[in-house]
Write a protein that holds these residues in place. Structure first.
Motif, mmCIF file in Angstrom:
data_model
loop_
_atom_site.group_PDB
_atom_site.id
_atom_site.type_symbol
_atom_site.label_atom_id
_atom_site.label_comp_id
_atom_site.label_asym_id
_atom_site.label_seq_id
_atom_site.Cartn_x
_atom_site.Cartn_y
_atom_site.Cartn_z
ATOM 1 N N ASP A 41 -36.556 -30.182 31.269
ATOM 2 C CA ASP A 41 -35.071 -29.975 31.028
ATOM 3 C C ASP A 41 -34.094 -30.574 31.801
ATOM 4 N N LEU A 45 -31.409 -33.361 31.049
ATOM 5 C CA LEU A 45 -29.974 -33.163 31.203
ATOM 6 C C LEU A 45 -29.260 -34.410 31.696
ATOM 7 N N GLY A 161 -30.260 -26.516 33.970
ATOM 8 C CA GLY A 161 -31.226 -27.250 32.838
ATOM 9 C C GLY A 161 -31.840 -25.976 32.138
ATOM 10 N N ASP A 163 -32.538 -24.727 28.506
ATOM 11 C CA ASP A 163 -32.332 -25.176 27.106
ATOM 12 C C ASP A 163 -32.223 -24.229 26.041
ATOM 13 N N LEU A 189 -27.607 -28.523 28.137
ATOM 14 C CA LEU A 189 -28.483 -28.453 26.943
ATOM 15 C C LEU A 189 -28.233 -27.354 25.867
ATOM 16 N N TRP A 192 -25.160 -28.601 23.546
ATOM 17 C CA TRP A 192 -25.931 -29.557 22.781
ATOM 18 C C TRP A 192 -26.725 -28.932 22.116
ATOM 19 N N TRP A 194 -29.838 -27.954 22.407
ATOM 20 C CA TRP A 194 -30.978 -28.829 22.477
ATOM 21 C C TRP A 194 -32.370 -27.794 23.032
ATOM 22 N N CYS A 199 -35.412 -32.281 24.258
ATOM 23 C CA CYS A 199 -35.373 -32.843 25.645
ATOM 24 C C CYS A 199 -36.442 -33.846 25.668
#
Length: 348
Positions: A41, A45, A161, A163, A189, A192, A194, A199
């Motif tokens: 992650d 990032l 980080g 996700d 993350l 976004w 994600w 990732c």
């Protein structure tokens, strides 16, 4: 085997003077720090944020006794950050007072000094706070861009980080809404959308290898296959760690806490990783026995001698580990296994 570097400011602090931070300039945005855990992650990032042209003023990684694959990934990714002019540095937990102990710089050395196991082996989860978050906070408080931002009444932005997957969403739920006077926490993350697979895909797109799950090589969360994949140097240290802690263990068998039967598709395993290493023949059983019998007394003797030496001249716990590793490797490669000779106490 890649070595774990001691924390250093390196070029990161040397380049600080060129950062555009001006004390008292309210128009200057606050600095942005990424908490880098050397896993999937945080790696993704950093890659994506840089690609989007969004600022990263410093990447901080806490010194931990990582798995060999993670150490190799760190070296690769640090070269990538250097090539993309991303500042980064490694920090470590620093005890305020060593009292009569030799200096130690990571979780393994701390446990060996105190004759115990990581807190997670006893059902607690303070490893990250003490060994990752605290040293990053301490370093940031000495960093001029952060000091200037706080003087302007701003908060330093810290990127985490987490996700958008199920597991990290649970972790985020515990962290959401956490307030700090010094930091504003952001989770790119999740912004976004994600998940972990996204990732991994971004890391591959950059042409970099996808890192393995980051953890200490003796973490209670290690799965049997992860232990099987460890190099012999780290297997020996696991045996040493459990042997040193054994006299103080009561309701805990070892790093895996207690024996499990392997229900619901999981693999059965003993509570002590040393037992697993022996059962799986990952180390010569004679070597395991000699480590258990001889290494802890030698370490205790080292600690007793070190206690009599002034702190400024006192050898570090790492110096004893270097001797242990070198002696064990030399004897394993030799014609006969005699750890007693290699581990004989030396005069400091």
């Amino acid at each position: 085997m890649a070595s774990q570097a001691k924390p250093t400011s390196g070029g990161a602090l040397d380049r600080q003077a060129r950062l555009p931070f001006v004390h008292g300039d309210d128009s200057e945005p606050p600095p942005v720090i990424v908490a880098y855990g050397a896993g999937v992650d945080s790696t993704a990032l950093i890659i994506e944020r840089h690609a989007r042209g969004e600022r990263i003023d410093m990447v901080l990684r806490a010194l931990m006794p990582e798995k060999q694959e993670t150490l190799e990934h760190i070296e690769t990714f640090e070269r990538w950050m250097d090539a993309h002019d991303i500042q980064h540095t490694t920090v470590s937990y620093g005890p305020r007072s060593f009292k009569h102990w030799p200096p130690y710089y990571d979780l393994l050395e701390n446990c060996l000094t105190n004759g115990t196991l990581p807190s997670i082996a006893f059902g607690r989860h303070s490893c990250s706070l003490k060994w990752k978050v605290a040293p990053q906070d301490a370093w940031t408080k000495t960093w001029p861009p952060a000091q200037h931002a706080w003087a302007r009444g701003q908060k330093v932005i810290r990127l985490i980080g987490f996700d958008a997957g199920k597991r990290d969403s649970q972790r985020y739920a515990h962290a959401e809404g956490y307030s700090s006077e010094l930091y504003e926490y952001q989770y790119p993350l999740r912004e976004w959308h994600w998940d972990r697979e996204a990732c991994k895909a971004r890391i591959r797109l950059e042409g970099l290898p996808v890192p393995v799950a980051s953890s200490c090589f003796f973490c209670t969360g290690m799965k049997p296959d992860e232990v099987r994949a460890l190099p012999v140097e780290q297997l020996r240290l696991i045996v040493l760690l459990e042997a040193r802690a054994a006299p103080r263990l009561r309701n805990c068998e070892g790093l895996w806490r207690s024996t499990t039967k392997g229900l619901r598709g999981s693999e059965a395993r003993p509570g002590a990783m040393t037992t697993f290493i022996r059962n799986e023949a990952l180390l010569d059983p004679r070597e395991i026995d000699r480590i258990i019998v001889e290494a802890p007394p030698d370490l205790i003797a080292f600690l007793e001698v070190a206690a009599k030496i002034p702190l400024t001249e006192r050898p570090t716990l790492g110096s004893w580990l270097e001797r242990f590793n070198a002696g064990a490797t030399a004897l394993a490669d030799g014609p006969a296994l005699d750890l007693g000779h290699a581990m004989a106490p030396i005069t400091i």
